[in-house]
Design a protein around this motif. Structure first.
Motif, PDB file in Angstrom:
ATOM      1  N   ARG A 193       0.848  -1.198   0.000  1.00 38.37           N
ATOM      2  CA  ARG A 193       0.000   0.000   0.000  1.00 38.37           C
ATOM      3  C   ARG A 193       0.886   1.252   0.000  1.00 38.37           C
ATOM      4  NH1 ARG A 193      -5.087  -2.156   1.467  1.00 38.37           N
ATOM      5  NH2 ARG A 193      -5.006  -4.222   0.524  1.00 38.37           N
ATOM      6  N   GLU A 194       0.437   2.263  -0.771  1.00 36.88           N
ATOM      7  CA  GLU A 194       1.251   3.473  -1.025  1.00 36.88           C
ATOM      8  C   GLU A 194       1.553   4.214   0.265  1.00 36.88           C
ATOM      9  OE1 GLU A 194       1.044   7.588  -3.738  1.00 36.88           O
ATOM     10  OE2 GLU A 194      -0.605   6.122  -3.782  1.00 36.88           O
ATOM     11  N   GLU A 195       0.545   4.345   1.141  1.00 37.35           N
ATOM     12  CA  GLU A 195       0.761   5.100   2.359  1.00 37.35           C
ATOM     13  C   GLU A 195       1.690   4.367   3.330  1.00 37.35           C
ATOM     14  OE1 GLU A 195      -2.911   2.572   2.835  1.00 37.35           O
ATOM     15  OE2 GLU A 195      -2.032   3.888   1.306  1.00 37.35           O
ATOM     16  N   ILE A 209       4.173   2.258   2.396  1.00 38.66           N
ATOM     17  CA  ILE A 209       5.526   2.400   1.854  1.00 38.66           C
ATOM     18  C   ILE A 209       6.095   3.779   2.199  1.00 38.66           C
ATOM     19  CG2 ILE A 209       6.857   2.511  -0.275  1.00 38.66           C
ATOM     20  CD1 ILE A 209       4.867   0.513  -1.491  1.00 38.66           C
ATOM     21  N   ALA A 210       5.241   4.854   2.029  1.00 39.67           N
ATOM     22  CA  ALA A 210       5.698   6.209   2.322  1.00 39.67           C
ATOM     23  C   ALA A 210       6.069   6.361   3.785  1.00 39.67           C
ATOM     24  CB  ALA A 210       4.609   7.220   1.945  1.00 39.67           C
ATOM     25  N   ARG A 219      -7.713   6.776  -2.341  1.00 37.64           N
ATOM     26  CA  ARG A 219      -7.933   5.691  -3.289  1.00 37.64           C
ATOM     27  C   ARG A 219      -9.166   4.915  -2.832  1.00 37.64           C
ATOM     28  NH1 ARG A 219      -3.891   3.236  -0.148  1.00 37.64           N
ATOM     29  NH2 ARG A 219      -4.607   1.213   0.707  1.00 37.64           N
ATOM     30  N   VAL A 259      -3.074   9.813   1.163  1.00 36.99           N
ATOM     31  CA  VAL A 259      -3.367   9.139  -0.113  1.00 36.99           C
ATOM     32  C   VAL A 259      -4.858   8.902  -0.195  1.00 36.99           C
ATOM     33  CG1 VAL A 259      -2.964   7.086  -1.498  1.00 36.99           C
ATOM     34  CG2 VAL A 259      -1.114   8.041  -0.118  1.00 36.99           C
TER      35      VAL A 259
END
Length: 567
Positions: free
Chosen positions: A96-98, A100-101, A112, A110
């Motif tokens: 998931r993008e958040e 990883i960040a 989505r 984020v």
């Protein structure tokens, strides 16, 4: 007008309401989105503080509000989720993008779609160090919360739109009524001015535009009144001139419809109303065709015509007004009385001359007999010679008067013989050979021409012209006679170096008995009828006479005759 104003006001209100509505939604969306992002960031920080010691501390939280809290270890395994009781069964969150960040130390919000919940969500995650390594605390909140106010807002907007529509209708109706009232008043004022009411209109309003309109209308009415009065005065002058003319006046348009005629024209052509066609005023087809041709082709012509037992002189021409509004003008002069007086004068002239001829012949004959019988030394001889000389002079005058009378009445010979003008000129010069020799006048004749006419008439004409050139010449003077044919005409030009004629006398030298120098005329024995005879003979053949002269310089007389004269 009123419906148009109301409709336009309604459309403007509708557009304005929708613009305001959608602008408000956009602004509210932006504010709510910003608030949600701030909330999930602050919640993530708060929950991160709770789990720094023990994850189980989150399980003691009874109400997470609208937020969903998820704890993920470094491998992506879900350790806790406030929305799921069985968190172990949840998917791996390592991608998931958040997440990883957060693990990279660059946390961010984020947005989505959540596969678990099936709706759009905002996510924010932070990484903290736990007992068994690093863990990620993620907070999520539904994007649908932004539109939670929508139902209430639509009700208020609908009420606002309804109020706006009602107000716009009332205001538009009131405004359109006032505008229509002012326009109706303006229309009535313009109609009044158009009907001749040029009175000043009062302005009972303080509105600057209304006052300006009324002021302009009053200025317009004043100008119209002045122009109307000017036109009325000019028309009165024109009517006075037109209807008091001694000539008949007819004005027609391009279709020969009569637009103006005065009383004289009505009397000469018959009773006809203005507006009738010219053909209804003239009962002569030949005259109508002639006038129609003149006005149709747009040239000017003056001609004599006998109509209805009257002798008329008609002048027809076209008045160019531009823009296709040309007008035809016909001027009619009744010369019946003048012609009758001229005829009576000619008859008297002829009768008097004829009656004088017989006693003059007797006086001449008797004086000649007495003069022959008288002694050369008799003191009465000079009186007898004076009687004889004057009787010859008077006889010549009477003869010329009779000849002019015959010319005017067209009773002279009108033969159409071929005449060589140089031969006639030679005969005339023979009659003055003695005087030209005595005065040492140099006479030259150049050229020749032939024309059809009566030799006696041409002799009388040329004899008078050459006689004047001889009688009124100077000693050692000259006479140059040029004869030629030009453009089908026979032209005779007689030029002398005599005493000449001053300009003020030139217009009258062809009148009967007109003398420039009476004393010299008596010395030369002239009758005062020579140039009058010349004028009549030239007119008899349809020719032209032109006299040019300068005092003490000389005179040039030009005679132009058609070489082939028509009957």
């Amino acid at each position: 007008m009123r419906k148009k104003i109301i409709l336009q006001s309604f459309v403007i209100s509708l557009v304005t309401a929708f613009v305001v509505f959608f602008s408000g939604i956009a602004i509210h969306y932006s504010i709510q989105e910003k608030k949600i992002k701030q909330d999930i960031v602050s919640d993530a920080v708060l929950f991160a503080d709770l789990v720094t010691d023990d994850i189980s501390s989150l399980e003691s939280v009874s109400d997470f509000g609208n937020a969903r809290v998820t704890v993920v270890d470094e491998s992506g395994k879900v350790l806790f989720d406030s929305g799921k009781s069985d968190s172990a069964a949840m998917d791996d969150h390592s991608g998931r993008e958040e997440v990883i960040a957060a693990l990279e130390g660059k946390p961010k919000v984020v947005k989505r779609r959540s596969d678990t919940l099936g709706k759009d969500m905002y996510y924010y995650a932070v990484a903290v160090d736990g007992e068994n390594g690093r863990i990620v605390i993620r907070v999520a909140e539904s994007a649908a919360e932004i539109w939670s106010f929508g139902g209430v807002a639509l009700v208020y907007v609908a009420v606002a739109l309804l109020v706006a529509f009602v107000l716009s209708y009332v205001l538009a109706k009131n405004l359109s009524g006032k505008v229509e009232e002012r326009l109706v008043q303006l229309r009535d004022d313009l109609r009044s001015a158009n009907s001749g009411d040029y009175s000043v209109r009062s302005c009972e309003t303080s509105d600057a535009l209304d006052f300006s309109i009324i002021s302009e209308l009053n200025e317009l009415a004043t100008a119209l009144k002045e122009n109307y009065e000017t036109l009325r005065r000019e028309k009165a002058k024109l009517d006075c001139v037109v209807y008091n003319m001694t000539q008949g006046l007819i004005v027609v348009d391009k279709e020969l419809n009569v637009v103006l005629r005065n009383g004289v024209a009505q009397e000469l052509t018959g009773k006809a109303k203005t507006g009738a066609n010219l053909i209804n005023m003239i009962d002569d087809a030949a005259l109508f065709d002639r006038l129609g041709k003149i006005l149709g082709e747009g040239y000017n012509e003056t001609f004599a015509y006998e109509y209805g037992g009257r002798d008329l002189v008609i002048n027809a021409f076209t008045l160019r007004l531009g823009a296709g509004d040309d007008m035809g003008v016909i001027l009619i002069s009744d010369v019946t009385k003048e012609k009758e007086l001229s005829r009576q004068k000619s008859e008297f002239f002829a009768n008097a001359s004829h009656e004088l001829k017989t006693p003059l012949t007797s006086v001449r004959g008797l004086s000649e007999v007495l003069l022959a019988k008288s002694d050369e030394n008799s003191p009465d001889r000079k009186y007898l010679r004076r009687i004889y000389t004057e009787s010859i002079r008077l006889h010549n005058i009477v003869t010329d008067m009779l000849y002019i009378s015959r010319l005017e009445s067209r009773e002279v010979a009108r033969k159409r013989d071929d005449v060589r003008l140089s031969a006639v000129i030679d005969d005339c010069l023979q009659a003055y050979k003695e005087e030209t020799t005595r005065k040492r006048i140099n006479v030259t004749v150049e050229g020749d021409a032939c024309m059809q006419g009566d030799e006696h008439n041409l002799y009388e004409c040329l004899n008078n012209v050459i006689g004047n050139a001889v009688h009124y010449n100077k000693a050692d003077g000259f006479i140059r006679i040029e004869v030629s044919e030009q453009d089908g005409n026979a032209v005779v030009r007689v030029k002398d170096g005599g005493i000449g004629i001053s300009k003020e006398h030139l217009p009258y030298v062809c009148e009967r008995f007109y003398r420039v120098d009476k004393s010299r005329s008596k010395q030369t024995g002239g009758t005062g009828l020579g140039l009058s005879i010349v004028k009549h003979v030239v007119a008899l053949y349809g020719g032209e006479l032109n006299i040019e002269s300068e005092e003490n310089v000389g005179t040039t007389v030009t005679l132009t005759f058609p070489a082939r004269s028509a009957n």
